[in-house]
Scaffold this motif. Structure first.
Motif, mmCIF file in Angstrom:
data_model
loop_
_atom_site.group_PDB
_atom_site.id
_atom_site.type_symbol
_atom_site.label_atom_id
_atom_site.label_comp_id
_atom_site.label_asym_id
_atom_site.label_seq_id
_atom_site.Cartn_x
_atom_site.Cartn_y
_atom_site.Cartn_z
ATOM 1 N N THR A 372 4.388 34.351 34.663
ATOM 2 C CA THR A 372 3.875 33.436 33.651
ATOM 3 C C THR A 372 3.064 32.324 34.285
ATOM 4 O O THR A 372 3.405 31.814 35.354
ATOM 5 C CB THR A 372 5.035 32.841 32.845
ATOM 6 O OG1 THR A 372 5.927 33.885 32.461
ATOM 7 C CG2 THR A 372 4.533 32.144 31.602
ATOM 8 N N GLU A 375 -0.532 27.763 30.405
ATOM 9 C CA GLU A 375 -1.779 27.774 29.642
ATOM 10 C C GLU A 375 -2.193 26.379 29.219
ATOM 11 O O GLU A 375 -3.371 26.013 29.309
ATOM 12 C CB GLU A 375 -1.608 28.655 28.397
ATOM 13 C CG GLU A 375 -2.834 28.678 27.496
ATOM 14 C CD GLU A 375 -2.634 29.548 26.265
ATOM 15 O OE1 GLU A 375 -3.484 29.491 25.358
ATOM 16 O OE2 GLU A 375 -1.623 30.272 26.196
ATOM 17 N N ARG A 436 1.342 33.888 29.396
ATOM 18 C CA ARG A 436 0.955 32.487 29.249
ATOM 19 C C ARG A 436 2.094 31.705 28.608
ATOM 20 O O ARG A 436 2.814 32.205 27.751
ATOM 21 C CB ARG A 436 -0.309 32.349 28.388
ATOM 22 C CG ARG A 436 -1.550 32.977 29.022
ATOM 23 C CD ARG A 436 -1.998 32.172 30.239
ATOM 24 N NE ARG A 436 -3.232 32.691 30.814
ATOM 25 C CZ ARG A 436 -3.278 33.558 31.801
ATOM 26 N NH1 ARG A 436 -2.155 34.029 32.319
ATOM 27 N NH2 ARG A 436 -4.433 33.975 32.283
#
Length: 896
Positions: A372, A375, A436
């Motif tokens: 991950t 974002e 994200r």
């Protein structure tokens, strides 16, 4: 239709007769109530033929318009109607609850609707409420002045008030509503409240437990039985939510001890007949006790090696099963996955129970998930604080790989600012793609400005007055601005300071302050405080700091101080010179004016979770200050400090700290034979740094004792045991000191926590030492040998001329035996003209020892309206001769 059809319903009923008190737990509030309005059924007769409404007339209305009343009905002019439609019209009028009396008269299609409107509420009055104040009850009730009075609203408000008292544990509370009629169709509504006693838990019974005693299980519960030992506890009242919580606590206790099949079959709370006590009965089924079987880890993440993770698991085959340990392991594995960038790692423990061997086999399955990346970082809720003040504390940037350690560190740094709510957490939300993540920080700002005008009393400073203004988040940029004025009989100060934590948006802090401090040093004689010297310091300080690593920082500083140390000339001076016979050589050496130009640094390591109220972590620091870059004072002062906090669970926090320091002087002594480090530059130890001892009560000191010269052949020194004979006690401080502290913070309930009360128990250890032994004025200075009494000394009284400052011994009285030569008696009592007699005394030097002083005690911190308040009870377990001890102390405000 020639007959007149008349339907009438009356609501004229006393309200107090309709509403009765509620019954026990869970029962309706009204035990008896008149049925809602109904239209009387007409006598059976042949159904009349329908006719047409010719007209509708409204009479009796005062506040309501006729059209408004008609809007509630289904009757219209020209409409065909019969008796059932008129009955429905009466029901519609009753449903509005706007009328206490109404009827419809039918005269061959000419309908007359006669109404009597419900009154308007003038006031809503609460009577009998003492435990619950009006500001707690009024927001819950719906009746209010200028509203239309209705019985349904009254019943609802009675139920709400009863529920409020139940939440307070008062299940015997009753509410009787009354209506007082006024003119102009107005009423006062009065709620007469009988609060009743608080319902306590008289007994907790547990049925079905064999492996653990009732006492063991009751200790796990939040609810406690009422009794002498729990008289101050707030958990002895009955609370349905607490009952459900206790069931979960019982289940967790058994699961932690291996009983995987445990269940609570029932939990019943019965209210006694007097509605004052509850009896709670639990029926439990313990089941069999299990051990851990095979424990394994399966991972579909490439960075997770199952073999390595398996060795790190805390549980081992053969250990008793512990569900809490399994839960903690899942959380630990999730945090570990977060270190590798897997924010949404899916970890599921798979249980396989073997009833025959009574073992629980567990496999921790780590499902595949994408790595991950951050974002976006959102900061919400900040109205004053700029976004950049919060964002610069983040250890992750947008686009970075997710890291759980970075998130935890960010939370700690934001909490340490003190600008927002406590225990702030950063939420993790799924982003626009599976790989994200959005980090959302929802803050609740709290006041960071402090304006105080306060007065108080301190055992150290007596009366004190403080006025200060401080803004810890000036302009919302995280800057700190402060100004303060303090006044007490011990110290006076004026200070103005400013700090910029991020200079030019770089992680460099700069700041400075200017100040003037007026300090009066003192001691106590017969509980009377005597000022020994005054020190006035005027100066400024500049400082700057930069981080070296995430946890390590470097701080530099420069200060310039001008000190003026003076003594009371009327007491300590003879002529124009400080008299060591009165003031002491050590005190005479301290007076004068000097300038201190000092440059220093601090190297600090700090990984505590919160700098304001830490619960775990450690801090280390090394500081050195170099005096001599100009000025008249030259020395190197070194200090070291270490502190560690341990979270013991249940909000117990243990703090272990130690510190020490040493001053190395350069140059010559102020006067020949004195210590090279001036009195005002040395280390001192005592209250409030070391509890159990008086201010500056630890370490080297000179005590001057009075001498009883009634018998010159056997003078008696009045020692420490008799303080009523004029003892003087002056602390000298030392070049070196050390101090250690062991302190345990004890948690209190929510109410005490909101008041800012934080009690603790502590153990303090420390000492200050290493000073050149001062030149003392002793008994020997005035002693002569008496040939008639070998081994004894004779005291000569000293005479002093206040004008010239010269001293000489008093004249010796003589006696002349019959027929003999005059001889001296050894009694020196007569001073020459112009001289005054000084009482004889002896000085002794104590306390210059590194041996530790030890004190234990208990105290409490309180964030009072007068500022930080601390009260301590301490007992000195170990001391050295000459130390000043103190059992009780309290302080208000910040010490300068």
């Amino acid at each position: 239709m020639n007959s007149v059809a008349s339907h009438k319903f009356s609501a004229r009923t006393q309200l107090s007769a309709l509403l009765l008190a509620g019954t026990m737990l869970g029962a309706p509030v009204m035990a008896q109530e008149v049925a809602p309005p109904t239209v009387p059924a007409p006598a059976p007769e042949a159904a009349p033929a329908a006719t047409t409404v010719q007209s509708i007339t409204i009479v009796g209305n005062q506040r309501l318009e006729a059209q408004t009343i008609l809007s509630y009905l289904r009757l219209r002019v020209g409409q065909r109607y019969d008796r059932s439609i008129l009955d429905q019209a009466l029901k519609d009028l009753a449903a509005t609850e706007l009328f206490k009396d109404f009827q419809i008269t039918d005269n061959n299609g000419a309908l007359t609707i006669e109404v009597t409107e419900n009154p308007v509420i003038n006031r809503v009055i609460l009577e009998g409420n003492k435990r619950l104040k009006e500001d707690k009850i009024r927001p819950e009730i719906k009746l209010a002045p200028r509203q239309i009075f209705t019985r349904s609203k009254v019943r609802a408000d009675v139920a709400r008030i009863i529920e409020l008292y139940k939440r307070q544990g008062r299940f015997a509370a009753t509410v009787e509503p009354k209506m007082v009629s006024l003119d102009q169709n107005r009423v006062d509504v009065v709620f007469e409240i009988n609060e009743g006693p608080k319902s306590k838990v008289r007994q907790i019974s547990i049925i079905g437990n064999e492996k653990f005693s009732d006492g063991d299980l009751k200790d796990e519960m939040a609810t406690k039985e009422s009794g002498l030992l729990t008289i101050l506890s707030s958990n002895t009242s009955y609370d349905p939510d607490r009952l459900a919580y206790d069931q979960q606590k019982l289940r967790l206790f058994y699961l932690q001890n291996g009983y995987a099949d445990f269940r609570v079959i029932s939990a019943v709370a019965e209210l006694t007949s007097n509605k004052q006590d509850f009896i709670i009965t639990y029926v439990v089924e313990e089941g069999e006790r299990y051990k851990f079987g095979d424990v394994d880890v399966k991972s579909e993440l490439r960075d997770f090696q199952p073999e390595m993770l398996k060795t790190l698991l805390p549980m081992k085959t053969g250990d008793w099963y512990d569900a809490k340990l399994v839960e903690d392991t899942v959380e630990s594995l999730s945090e570990t996955a977060g270190l590798f960038g897997y924010a949404f790692a899916d970890i599921n423990p798979e249980f396989r129970r073997d009833a025959e061997t009574r073992t629980m086999q567990i496999t921790f399955n780590v499902a595949e998930s994408p790595r991950t990346y951050v974002e976006r970082i959102d900061v919400n809720g900040n109205t004053l604080t700029h976004d950049k003040v919060v964002r610069r504390e983040f250890r992750l940037n947008e686009g970075d790989a997710f890291n759980s350690f970075g998130i935890k560190r960010t939370e700690n740094r934001i909490n340490s600012l003190g600008y927002f709510q406590e225990n702030l957490e950063i939420e993790r939300k799924e982003g626009s793609a599976p790989d994200r993540i959005i980090l959302e920080t929802n803050v609740e700002e709290k006041p960071t400005g402090e304006l105080s005008l306060s007065a108080g009393f301190s055992s150290i400073e007596n009366f004190l007055l403080q006025a200060s203004i401080r803004q810890r988040n000036f302009r919302g940029l995280g800057q700190q601005l402060q100004a303060s004025v303090n006044y007490s009989s011990y110290s006076k100060s004026v200070e103005l300071g400013f700090t910029e934590p991020y200079l030019f948006d770089r992680n460099i802090s700069v700041g400075g302050s200017i100040y003037r401090r007026d300090l009066n040093s003192f001691n106590f004689i017969n509980n009377d405080r005597q000022t020994t010297f005054q020190q006035v310091t005027t100066g400024f300080q500049l400082n700057a700091g930069v981080p070296l690593t995430e946890f390590m920082s470097f701080f530099g500083r420069y200060s310039l101080n001008y000190d003026d140390v003076t003594l009371d000339r009327g007491i300590y001076f003879f002529g124009n010179q400080c008299d060591p016979l009165v003031a002491g050589r050590y005190l005479c050496d301290a007076i004068g004016k000097r300038t201190t130009s000092l440059i220093g640094y601090t190297l600090a390591y700090d990984d505590r979770d919160n700098r304001l109220r830490p619960t775990r972590g450690q801090s280390l620091s090394l500081s050195q200050d170099f005096a001599g870059l100009g000025g008249s004072v030259k020395y190197v002062r070194t200090r070291a400090n270490a502190s560690k906090h341990f979270n013991l669970g249940s909000r117990f926090v243990l703090n272990v700290s130690a510190e020490g320091g040493y001053i190395y002087p350069f140059g010559s002594a102020p006067t020949p034979g004195s210590d090279k480090v001036r009195l005002t530059d040395r280390f001192f130890l005592g209250e409030p740094q070391m509890r159990g001892f008086d201010i500056r009560g630890v370490g080297p000191r000179v005590i001057r004792y009075s001498v009883d010269n009634t018998d010159p052949a056997n003078p008696i020194v009045i020692t420490e045991g008799d303080r009523d004979r004029g003892q003087i006690d002056d602390a000298l401080g030392g070049r070196a000191y050390y101090q250690g502290r062991l302190e345990l913070d004890i948690p209190l309930g929510t109410g005490a926590k909101e008041l800012g009360l934080r009690p603790s128990i502590f153990l303090d250890v420390g000492s200050v030492f290493s000073v050149k032994r001062p030149t003392l004025t002793t008994l020997a200075n005035f002693r002569e040998t008496n040939p008639a009494a070998p081994g004894f000394g004779l005291i000569k009284s000293l005479c002093r001329n206040a004008t010239t400052g010269t001293s000489q011994f008093a004249d010796e009285t003589t006696t002349t035996p019959p027929g003999g030569v005059p001889t001296g008696t050894g009694q020196y009592t007569s001073c020459p003209t112009g001289f005054s007699r000084l009482d004889p005394f002896e000085e002794r030097f104590f306390g210059d020892s590194w041996m530790p002083r030890v004190a234990v005690g208990a105290g409490v911190n309180w964030n009072s309206p007068f500022g930080p308040f601390r009260i301590d009870f301490a007992y000195a377990l170990r001391k050295e001769e000459g130390d000043d001890t103190k059992r009780f102390s309290f302080n208000v405000g910040t010490q300068f």
